[in-house]
Motif scaffolding. Structure first.
Motif, PDB file in Angstrom:
ATOM      1  N   VAL A   1     -54.959  13.188  60.197  1.00  0.00           N
ATOM      2  CA  VAL A   1     -55.756  14.050  60.813  1.00  0.00           C
ATOM      3  C   VAL A   1     -54.309  15.494  59.926  1.00  0.00           C
ATOM      4  O   VAL A   1     -55.486  16.501  58.787  1.00  0.00           O
TER       5      VAL A   1
ATOM      6  N   VAL B   1     -57.628  15.629  57.227  1.00  0.00           N
ATOM      7  CA  VAL B   1     -58.662  16.449  57.559  1.00  0.00           C
ATOM      8  C   VAL B   1     -58.140  18.443  57.146  1.00  0.00           C
ATOM      9  O   VAL B   1     -58.526  18.472  56.136  1.00  0.00           O
TER      10      VAL B   1
ATOM     11  N   ILE C   1     -58.880  20.090  53.427  1.00  0.00           N
ATOM     12  CA  ILE C   1     -59.763  20.924  53.609  1.00  0.00           C
ATOM     13  C   ILE C   1     -59.777  22.519  53.225  1.00  0.00           C
ATOM     14  O   ILE C   1     -59.977  23.690  52.713  1.00  0.00           O
TER      15      ILE C   1
ATOM     16  N   TYR D   1     -61.915  12.696  66.254  1.00  0.00           N
ATOM     17  CA  TYR D   1     -61.575  13.678  64.659  1.00  0.00           C
ATOM     18  C   TYR D   1     -62.929  14.569  64.028  1.00  0.00           C
ATOM     19  O   TYR D   1     -62.918  15.434  63.355  1.00  0.00           O
TER      20      TYR D   1
ATOM     21  N   THR E   1     -62.254  17.740  64.902  1.00  0.00           N
ATOM     22  CA  THR E   1     -61.655  19.081  64.032  1.00  0.00           C
ATOM     23  C   THR E   1     -61.613  18.413  62.968  1.00  0.00           C
ATOM     24  O   THR E   1     -61.955  20.222  61.841  1.00  0.00           O
ATOM     25  N   MET E   2     -62.646  17.618  62.069  1.00  0.00           N
ATOM     26  CA  MET E   2     -62.964  17.848  60.948  1.00  0.00           C
ATOM     27  C   MET E   2     -63.840  19.625  60.514  1.00  0.00           C
ATOM     28  O   MET E   2     -63.746  20.234  60.119  1.00  0.00           O
TER      29      MET E   2
ATOM     30  N   ALA F   1     -62.401  22.361  60.846  1.00  0.00           N
ATOM     31  CA  ALA F   1     -61.443  22.679  60.186  1.00  0.00           C
ATOM     32  C   ALA F   1     -62.455  23.385  58.326  1.00  0.00           C
ATOM     33  O   ALA F   1     -62.161  24.270  57.872  1.00  0.00           O
TER      34      ALA F   1
END
Length: 373
Positions: free
Chosen positions: A169, A173, A177, A335, A338-339, A342
């Motif tokens: 992560v 990610v 980012i 995922y 969270t992505m 972000a």
């Protein structure tokens, strides 16, 4: 060959059990109709007790905490199960029935009428949240202490899997980012990832302490989205707010009618709404499909024993397949949430990225000039 025989024997036992259930039900239980809608929403919804494994008629009682007409009342949910009315002082409480506007909720009886008190009870979902918090905190503290005490040693087995997830992560990610701001927001994003992942996986376990449909509850996903919304906007830079209230577009799109600022402000709230609905819909849909496939066994068994036996095999196969898919979806949804979080935070920090890149280019240019001189 031994494994194949074992699988076939298991299926035959399942078919026989289903047929026996259907035949037995054809007696005094034939008139008792199955209500799939009621069963599905009872399992997916919240409650004041936790179902006992493999026993639909009994529940593990949870504490009920309410503010009635004469103050605070605390008692076990076992006192109001099966339509019972509990009297505490001058107040009477019960769980509202199917014909009530407050179905399934604790109500107070005042002058023969039901009214909703201020409800602070530790329900099934609240208890599951506490369990999830303990699990997530325990796992991450365990990993942190291991890495602190063994800086040159790689963790193995379960602890190694947690470290792989953290690395995946953060490096895959958060860092790409957010760039220079990665360390600043990594604690929040990693916490969100593991919190959603554990909630998703716990929801797939049919026995206590699993079985609570937390991410299939829109209130839970909404709170998580609001957290991302607050982090995004509280720590946003000046460039972000300038692009919202005075974006770089032709003047006639901002004055006299603020078309673009209104669209940008509206976009601020659609982002958390998208996060809320995406996680809620995907997890709710997965749970509903598995429960529906399981209910097909009982529906067909009530019609015909042979049909029930055939549906048992098909339902078991598809239910196991869907559970395996749900495990994968649990990781994917954690995922994706969270992505996207972000990305939203990264957009609010975009001006800082440009500033750091400009400073880096300036330093490189200065070094080149100094070298040439």
């Amino acid at each position: 060959m031994t494994r194949i025989r074992l699988i076939i024997l298991t299926l035959l036992i399942a078919i026989g059990s289903s047929a026996a259930f259907a035949t037995e039900d054809g007696g005094e239980g034939a008139q008792k109709k199955i209500n799939p809608k009621e069963i599905i929403f009872e399992h997916l919804g919240d409650g004041y007790g936790w179902e006992v494994p493999f026993d639909h008629h009994h529940r593990i009682p949870l504490p009920i905490i309410v503010f009635g007409t004469d103050g605070l009342h605390c008692f076990s949910s076992a006192r109001v199960t099966d339509g019972q009315t509990y009297t505490d002082g001058n107040c009477q409480f019960r769980i509202a029935g199917a014909d009530s506007d407050h179905k399934g909720k604790i109500v107070e009886i005042v002058d023969g009428k039901e009214s909703r008190p201020i409800d602070l009870s530790i329900t099934k979902n609240v208890c599951a949240l506490f369990i999830t918090i303990i699990i997530v905190a325990g796992l991450l503290i365990w990993l942190g202490r291991f890495l602190k005490n063994h800086p040159n040693k790689a963790p193995r087995k379960g602890l190694g899997a947690i470290e792989v997830c953290v690395t995946f992560v953060y490096d895959g990610v958060v860092k790409p980012i957010l760039g220079p701001q990665a360390k600043r927001f990594a604690p929040y994003l990693l916490t969100v990832f593991f919190f959603i992942l554990v909630m998703n996986l716990m929801g797939l376990i049919v026995i206590f302490p699993g079985g609570a449909n937390l991410t299939g509850n829109i209130a839970v996903t909404l709170v998580l989205s609001i957290c991302t919304f607050l982090v995004t906007n509280i720590f946003a830079n000046k460039h972000y707010w300038k692009e919202i209230f005075w974006p770089d577009v032709p003047l006639w799109l901002k004055v006299p009618i603020p078309i673009m600022p209104v669209i940008e402000i509206f976009g601020m709230f659609t982002k958390p709404a998208a996060l809320t609905v995406r996680l809620f819909a995907n997890m709710m849909g997965g749970h509903m499909i598995v429960i529906t496939l399981t209910l097909l066994i009982f529906i067909f068994s009530a019609i015909n024993p042979v049909a029930g036996g055939a549906s048992t095999v098909i339902s078991l196969i598809f239910s196991i397949f869907m559970l395996l898919i749900d495990v994968l979806v649990s990781f994917i949804q954690a995922y994706v949430f969270t992505m996207l979080s972000a990305i939203f935070i990264g957009i609010a920090q975009e001006g800082e990225h440009e500033k750091h890149e400009a400073e880096a280019k300036h330093e490189i240019g200065k070094e080149i000039v100094d070298t040439l001189v």
